[in-house]
Scaffold this active site. Structure first.
Site, short mmCIF file in Angstrom:
data_model
loop_
_atom_site.label_atom_id
_atom_site.label_comp_id
_atom_site.label_asym_id
_atom_site.label_seq_id
_atom_site.Cartn_x
_atom_site.Cartn_y
_atom_site.Cartn_z
N GLY A 54 0.34 -34.36 7.92
CA GLY A 54 -0.71 -35.52 7.21
C GLY A 54 -0.15 -36.74 7.38
N THR A 55 -0.87 -37.71 6.80
CA THR A 55 -0.39 -39.02 6.96
C THR A 55 0.71 -39.41 5.69
OG1 THR A 55 -2.92 -39.61 6.99
CG2 THR A 55 -1.57 -41.58 6.59
N PHE A 56 0.44 -38.63 4.82
CA PHE A 56 1.76 -39.01 3.60
C PHE A 56 2.56 -37.64 3.62
CE2 PHE A 56 -1.79 -41.65 2.77
CZ PHE A 56 -1.21 -42.83 2.69
N SER A 57 2.39 -36.67 4.44
CA SER A 57 3.39 -35.66 4.10
C SER A 57 3.42 -34.70 5.61
CB SER A 57 3.10 -34.63 2.98
OG SER A 57 2.02 -33.59 3.35
N LYS A 65 7.38 -29.00 2.14
CA LYS A 65 6.48 -30.16 2.27
C LYS A 65 7.13 -31.38 1.96
CE LYS A 65 2.31 -29.67 0.62
NZ LYS A 65 1.31 -29.18 -0.58
N VAL A 87 4.56 -30.86 6.69
CA VAL A 87 4.91 -29.44 6.22
C VAL A 87 5.97 -28.78 7.41
CG1 VAL A 87 4.21 -27.20 5.54
CG2 VAL A 87 2.82 -29.22 4.73
N ASP A 119 -8.49 -29.64 -6.11
CA ASP A 119 -9.02 -29.80 -4.75
C ASP A 119 -9.11 -28.78 -4.02
OD1 ASP A 119 -9.33 -31.00 -2.22
OD2 ASP A 119 -7.12 -31.42 -1.78
#
Ligand SMILES: *[C@@H]1O[C@H](CO)[C@@H](O)[C@H](O)[C@H]1NC(C)=O
Ligand SMILES: *[C@@H]1O[C@H](CO)[C@@H](O)[C@H](O)[C@H]1NC(C)=O
Ligand SMILES: *[C@@H]1O[C@H](CO)[C@@H](O)[C@H](O)[C@H]1NC(C)=O
Ligand SMILES: *[C@@H]1O[C@H](CO)[C@@H](O)[C@H](O)[C@H]1NC(C)=O
Ligand SMILES: *[C@@H]1O[C@H](CO)[C@@H](O)[C@H](O)[C@H]1NC(C)=O
Ligand SMILES: *[C@@H]1O[C@H](CO)[C@@H](O)[C@H](O)[C@H]1NC(C)=O
Ligand SMILES: *[C@@H]1O[C@H](CO)[C@@H](O)[C@H](O)[C@H]1NC(C)=O
Ligand SMILES: *[C@@H]1O[C@H](CO)[C@@H](O)[C@H](O)[C@H]1NC(C)=O
Ligand SMILES: *[C@@H]1O[C@H](CO)[C@@H](O)[C@H](O)[C@H]1NC(C)=O
Length: 891
Positions: A620-623, A639, A625, A738
């Site tokens: 992802g953009t910020f993490s 993560k 896995v 979420d």
């Protein structure tokens, strides 16, 4: 060599069995007591142990030469019951009962454990006052009473504990004042009593005779001065006095403490200058003194603190200019100087601090213009320059600020037009505010590229022309304000525009169309239908956008508490800090919350796994896995979060607690956080590894991994599993923030587990973190009422769950181009009757046509999904009811 060891072992074995005979009565006593304790506390792991040697039972350590129980560690088992009996283990040196659910008073009889050196009762529910009998524990070196409901005053009898080195009692309800004798404890290294109700003065001899390294008293009602004495031994490493009523000036003696890394004295009533001696503290990392009455210039000596990461002097009375020398602070991540009386220009050297992440100079008297160097450092995420006297045009170079999440330029004297390069700041999401300036010209089309932006404010300028229909690309928009400009023409048909109140568009003579009451005559018809059917890629971007929004906040919050944890850990292990391993990253902090996994999880292996691209599961953009294979054979999911924010705000310890408490919520349908690791500026969150990926992949990705036959029973059991996980969360009063099929994980038996539960506890909207407003869940799952309540509720969760259930039934994405503009899965399904379609045309035909039984089940589940996604929150069933209804189907 090995034979020797073996021999020693045999001899030792003989020795202890002979000792067994010799010390028979003592050991019998301890066994009886232990069995009673085990019964009282329902310790299944003792009663099931067949080993006759209780010294090998979980949590028990005996002395080397006898069977006397010396250490008892029952931490983290969720235990309840009466712990009074433990005081019968007279020879105990160490007792750890932390992280359980013990309540009632701390037994007075603990005062009988005269050999006790370590007592840890933290993270329980002990109440009433601290028993005076604890003062009899003359050998005590470490006392931890933190995180209970203790009240009353700190008893004077504890002053007898001359050997006390570490005394922690944070987060209780203790009142009275800090006793004078604390200053007489010559061995004291750590003293924490934050988040209590302590008043009075800090004793003015505190630290004067001791090795005090960590003093944390934030969030109390302390008055008086910061005593000079705490700096006199020069050992102090961390000082936290935030949120009290302290007054007087900052002692110049703080310059003696060369090892001070963190000074946090914000939210007090301090006055005077910051002493120039601050420059002598070369190890300084954090300096936070916001919300005081400090004055004078911002001393240029800060520039000598080359490790400085955060400097927060907001809301004081500082005047003068910002020292250009700050440009040398290569580690500086946050410079927060808002709400002072600073003047002069924005210092260009500061803009080149290569790690600067947040620059907040708002609400000062800065003049000059915004320099073209503004984003020569592309790491900047927060640029807040509002409420100053800035003139000139917004430079085209603003487009270099590609990492920016928030741009505040409102209430200045900016002129010229809005540069189209603003559309290059594709990460903007919290706010773009150019209001109350003198901006002219047209709105650039490129604004439409800001598809993650939530709040846009261009009000009170002299902008002209139409609102370009291209702005409908701003798919995440919730708040918009174009009022008091000279805009004209038809307001484009775009849900965020029409949902706004008319005040967002008022004060523009030429504007017409909804939500304004002025109609546009005959331009109307043509404008309304021309923009359908080109949503698909934008919707996908928006999905990504909102996921990112959630992620940013989560990442920020998670990092906040981790960095805090790391800071405290660093202090506690100040001595042990020397052990450095060459070549591999030094792990600064880490914890595995689940006791029986501690052995199985190897931090080094987890860190190493994240260095190898082939382990990547998801980016992802910020993490990112990763899959990590432990030497023990266990596989965990790691993560990796990138460091982005080091703001240190209050009450993060609560969040650590939440994470740990959450790790104890065991439910077969919930993913629990297993632990975390911090190294360098990287934080890793550990979770169970799920070989079958997410429900979203299962439903929507036809890969080799998911090459399976249509299987309605599996889907139904997944649906029930998710519902049960959520029903449990609601039962313990947790709202998930979420819910989406991407956050439902499938284990090897396709049992469904709801993930990302931690964000719900880590993000506490009452804490008012700016990015919270960006959290609404994932696009397509957001309940309609969120648009005006801005709050995720239990019925909101039911709605999001309904969307997941519809995905399961239809095998369609929550938003698809095929549904048409502004129509998501929910609307598409609900409007099927109006289109003359039967439910069969909605359900996934690959499943519903297999058998009459499956079709009947699916129709029943569709009813549940329709109820869950009712537009009126009150009409949706409770999660518990949903479980019942779905279970009914399987009967
Ligand atoms: C303990 O011993 C009993 C009887 O000797 C046996 O039935 C039981 O299975 C044993 N339990 C364990 C955990 O070994
Ligand atoms: C017990 O023995 C271990 C090694 O066998 C040793 O490291 C430890 O210091 C001993 N403890 C005491 C209290 O004698
Ligand atoms: C625990 O047991 C003791 C006697 O063993 C009793 O005096 C005490 O009141 C009990 N405490 C609680 C909290 O029930
Ligand atoms: C143990 O503590 C209790 C309560 O403080 C006290 O009444 C009792 O006399 C003590 N027993 C011994 C053997 O010291
Ligand atoms: C309680 O405080 C002691 C002393 O500082 C510390 O060693 C221990 O780790 C703390 N316990 C918990 C659960 O944080
Ligand atoms: C401290 O709290 C207790 C109740 O827990 C109360 O009775 C007492 O008056 C308080 N003392 C002070 C100094 O506020
Ligand atoms: C602290 O120590 C000093 C000197 O030893 C002594 O005079 C004073 O009474 C002590 N204060 C307290 C509160 O114990
Ligand atoms: C400490 O700071 C003062 C004021 O900046 C300075 O005059 C002095 O030389 C410094 N002392 C040391 C040891 O660096
Ligand atoms: C600055 O930080 C680095 C890295 O954390 C550390 O090695 C160094 O000792 C620090 N410098 C001082 C003066 O504390």
């Amino acid at each position: 060599m090995e034979i020797l060891t073996l021999l020693t072992a045999v001899m030792f074995g003989l020795l202890s069995s002979s000792q067994l005979v010799a010390t028979g009565p003592v050991s019998d006593d301890d066994r009886t007591i232990l069995l009673e304790i085990g019964k009282e506390l329902s310790l299944s792991f003792w009663s099931s142990s067949n080993s006759s040697n209780y010294c090998s039972w979980t949590g028990i350590v005996c002395s080397n030469d006898s069977l006397v129980v010396e250490r008892l560690d029952l931490s983290g088992h969720g235990l309840q019951g009466n712990v009074t009996l433990i005081s019968e283990l007279r020879r105990l040196k160490s007792l750890d009962l932390s992280y359980n659910n013990f309540h009632g008073s701390i037994p007075q009889s603990f005062g009988n454990l005269s050999e006790l050196e370590v007592l840890d009762l933290s993270f329980n529910k002990f109440e009433s006052s601290i028993p005076v009998e604890l003062g009899r524990l003359k050998n005590l070196r470490s006392l931890n009473l933190s995180n209970n409901y203790l009240s009353g005053e700190i008893p004077d009898e504890l002053g007898e504990l001359e050997n006390l080195q570490e005394f922690q009692m944070y987060t209780n309800r203790v009142n009275g004042s800090i006793p004078l004798w604390v200053g007489n404890l010559t061995n004291l290294r750590i003293f924490t009593a934050y988040e209590n109700e302590l008043g009075g003065h800090i004793p003015d001899n505190l630290g004067s005779n001791s090795e005090l390294q960590l003093l944390n008293l934030h969030s109390n009602q302390l008055e008086g001065l910061i005593p000079d004495s705490i700096f006199s031994m020069e050992k102090l490493n961390i000082l936290v006095l935030t949120q009290n009523f302290l007054t007087g000036t900052i002692p110049t003696s703080l310059g003696n403490c060369k090892g001070l890394s963190s000074i946090r004295i914000g939210n007090n009533k301090l006055f005077g200058n910051i002493p120039k001696e601050i420059g002598n503290i070369t190890s300084l990392t954090y300096f936070e003194a916001d919300n005081n009455n400090l004055s004078g210039e911002i001393v240029s000596e800060f520039a000598q603190c080359f490790n400085l990461t955060l400097l927060n002097l907001a809301s004081n009375g500082f005047s003068g200019t910002i020292p250009p020398g700050f440009g040398q602070l290569n580690n500086l991540q946050e410079l927060i100087l808002s709400a002072n009386s600073l003047f002069g220009e924005i210092p260009i050297p500061v803009l080149s601090c290569k790690n600067l992440n947040k620059l907040d100079l708002s609400n000062n008297r800065l003049n000059g213009s915004i320099p073209p160097e503004i984003c020569s450092n592309s790491r900047l995420q927060y640029l807040l320059l509002n409420q100053n006297f800035l003139r000139g045009e917004i430079p085209h170079e603003i487009g270099n600020c590609v990492k920016l999440l928030e741009l505040q330029l409102g209430s200045n004297y900016l002129t010229g037009s809005i540069p189209p390069e603003i559309g290059r700041m594709r990460n903007l999401q919290i706010a773009l505010n150019l209001s109350s300036n003198h901006l002219r010209g047209q709105l650039p089309q490129d604004l439409g590229r800001l598809d993650k932006l939530v709040a846009l404010d261009f009000s009170n300028n002299q902008l002209t022309g139409n609102i370009p229909p291209a702005l409908r690309g701003m798919l995440s928009l919730i708040e918009v304000n174009f009022s008091n400009n000279q805009l004209s023409g038809l307001i484009p048909t775009f849900v965020p525009f029409q949902k706004s109140s008319n005040s967002s568009f008022l004060g523009n003579k030429g504007l017409c169309g909804e939500p304004l009451s002025s109609s546009c005559g005959n331009i109307n018809g043509s404008g309304q239908f021309s923009y359908h059917h080109k949503v698909s890629y934008r919707i996908i971007l928006a999905v990504i956008g909102s996921c990112v929004a959630v992620f940013v906040s989560v990442t920020v919050v998670v990092l906040l508490f981790m960095l805090r944890e790391r800071q405290e850990k660093a202090a506690e292990s100040a001595g042990a800090a020397a052990e450095e391993t060459i070549g591999k990253p030094v792990i600064l902090a880490g914890n595995v919350f689940i006791e029986n996994l501690r052995q199985a999880i190897d931090f080094d292996a987890a860190v190493k796994a994240t260095m190898k691209d082939s382990n990547k599961i998801n980016v992802g953009t910020f993490s990112t896995v990763y899959r990590a294979d432990m030497p023990s054979g266990m596989i965990v999911s790691v993560k990796k979060l990138r460091s982005m924010d080091r703001t240190l705000i209050h009450h993060q310890s609560k969040m650590i607690r939440e994470l740990e408490r959450l790790s104890k919520l065991t439910h077969t349908n919930l993913v629990r956080p297993m632990g975390f690791i911090i190294y360098e500026d990287v934080a890793l969150l550990l979770h169970q590894y799920f070989p079958n990926g997410t429900l979203a992949e299962y439903l929507h990705v036809s890969s080799k991994k998911h090459d399976h036959k249509p299987d309605w029973p599996t889907r139904l059991s997944i649906a029930i599993g998710v519902a049960e996980g959520l029903a449990f969360l609601h039962h313990v009063a947790i709202i998930h923030l979420d819910i989406s099929s991407g956050n439902v994980l499938l284990d090897s038996n396709f049992n469904a587990l709801v993930g990302e539960v931690e964000i719900s506890k880590l993000l506490d909207p009452s804490r008012g973190t700016a990015s919270i407003s960006a959290v609404a869940g994932s696009f397509g799952y957001i309940p309609p009422e969120y648009a005006y309540t801005m709050q995720v509720t239990a019925p909101g969760n039911v709605y999001s769950y309904g969307v997941v259930l519809l995905e399961i039934l239809t095998t369609r994405l929550p938003v698809e181009e095929e549904f048409g503009e502004g129509v998501d899965l929910v609307k598409w399904v609900h409007s099927a009757p109006a289109r003359g379609e039967t439910p069969e045309q909605i359900l996934d035909a690959k499943l519903s046509t297999v058998s009459f039984g499956w079709r009947k089940d699916m129709l029943a589940a569709l009813k549940v999904a329709l109820a869950c996604t009712d537009s009126t929150p009150a009409k949706r069933p409770k999660m518990k009811k949903v479980v019942e209804m779905l279970r009914e189907i399987t009967k």
